[in-house]
Scaffold this motif. Structure first.
Motif, PDB file in Angstrom:
ATOM      1  N   SER A 155       0.825  -1.214   0.000  1.00  0.00           N
ATOM      2  CA  SER A 155       0.000   0.000   0.000  1.00  0.00           C
ATOM      3  C   SER A 155       0.854   1.258   0.000  1.00  0.00           C
ATOM      4  CB  SER A 155      -0.937   0.008   1.198  1.00  0.00           C
ATOM      5  OG  SER A 155      -0.213   0.182   2.394  1.00  0.00           O
ATOM      6  N   MET A 156       2.143   1.128   0.337  1.00  0.00           N
ATOM      7  CA  MET A 156       3.040   2.277   0.337  1.00  0.00           C
ATOM      8  C   MET A 156       3.889   2.358  -0.923  1.00  0.00           C
ATOM      9  SD  MET A 156       4.321   2.508   4.266  1.00  0.00           S
ATOM     10  CE  MET A 156       4.759   0.790   4.441  1.00  0.00           C
ATOM     11  N   ARG A 157       3.788   1.398  -1.819  1.00  0.00           N
ATOM     12  CA  ARG A 157       4.583   1.392  -3.040  1.00  0.00           C
ATOM     13  C   ARG A 157       3.771   1.961  -4.196  1.00  0.00           C
ATOM     14  NH1 ARG A 157       9.654   0.938  -1.983  1.00  0.00           N
ATOM     15  NH2 ARG A 157       9.896   0.377  -4.145  1.00  0.00           N
ATOM     16  N   ILE A 158       4.343   2.908  -4.906  1.00  0.00           N
ATOM     17  CA  ILE A 158       3.654   3.575  -6.010  1.00  0.00           C
ATOM     18  C   ILE A 158       3.380   2.599  -7.153  1.00  0.00           C
ATOM     19  CG2 ILE A 158       3.919   5.350  -7.797  1.00  0.00           C
ATOM     20  CD1 ILE A 158       3.323   6.502  -5.096  1.00  0.00           C
ATOM     21  N   GLU A 159       4.335   1.718  -7.458  1.00  0.00           N
ATOM     22  CA  GLU A 159       4.164   0.841  -8.607  1.00  0.00           C
ATOM     23  C   GLU A 159       3.065  -0.191  -8.409  1.00  0.00           C
ATOM     24  OE1 GLU A 159       7.716  -0.715  -6.247  1.00  0.00           O
ATOM     25  OE2 GLU A 159       7.079   1.213  -7.020  1.00  0.00           O
ATOM     26  N   CYS A 160       2.664  -0.436  -7.189  1.00  0.00           N
ATOM     27  CA  CYS A 160       1.562  -1.369  -6.940  1.00  0.00           C
ATOM     28  C   CYS A 160       0.207  -0.719  -7.201  1.00  0.00           C
ATOM     29  CB  CYS A 160       1.640  -1.911  -5.525  1.00  0.00           C
ATOM     30  SG  CYS A 160       3.071  -2.966  -5.261  1.00  0.00           S
ATOM     31  N   TYR A 161       0.170   0.591  -7.258  1.00  0.00           N
ATOM     32  CA  TYR A 161      -1.071   1.289  -7.597  1.00  0.00           C
ATOM     33  C   TYR A 161      -1.361   1.235  -9.092  1.00  0.00           C
ATOM     34  CZ  TYR A 161      -1.347   3.251  -2.913  1.00  0.00           C
ATOM     35  OH  TYR A 161      -1.443   3.405  -1.573  1.00  0.00           O
TER      36      TYR A 161
END
Length: 69
Positions: free
Chosen positions: A43-49
């Motif tokens: 939830s804190m990683r941009i690429e997972c969004y």
């Protein structure tokens, strides 16, 4: 029609990039981290969004009503 196809392909590429990143971070579970820590980390990683963003692009390209007839 071409715009919708382009929007679909861009969404597909974005969702593949996000899905690969999300799956790659599953290695954290083998190092003793729990599911809660994994979900907190991604939830804190941009690429997972990118995964939900790409899926929403695909959904919009398929289900938005056609404005031209």
């Amino acid at each position: 029609m071409v715009f919708r196809l382009l929007f679909f392909l861009i969404g597909f590429g974005i969702s593949v990039a996000g899905g690969v990143s999300t799956i790659a971070y599953l290695n954290l579970l083998t190092h003793g981290h729990g599911l809660y820590e994994y979900l907190l980390f991604i939830s804190m990683r941009i690429e997972c969004y990118l995964l939900p963003l790409g899926v929403s692009f695909i959904w919009l390209s398929l289900y938005l009503p056609n404005t031209r007839e």
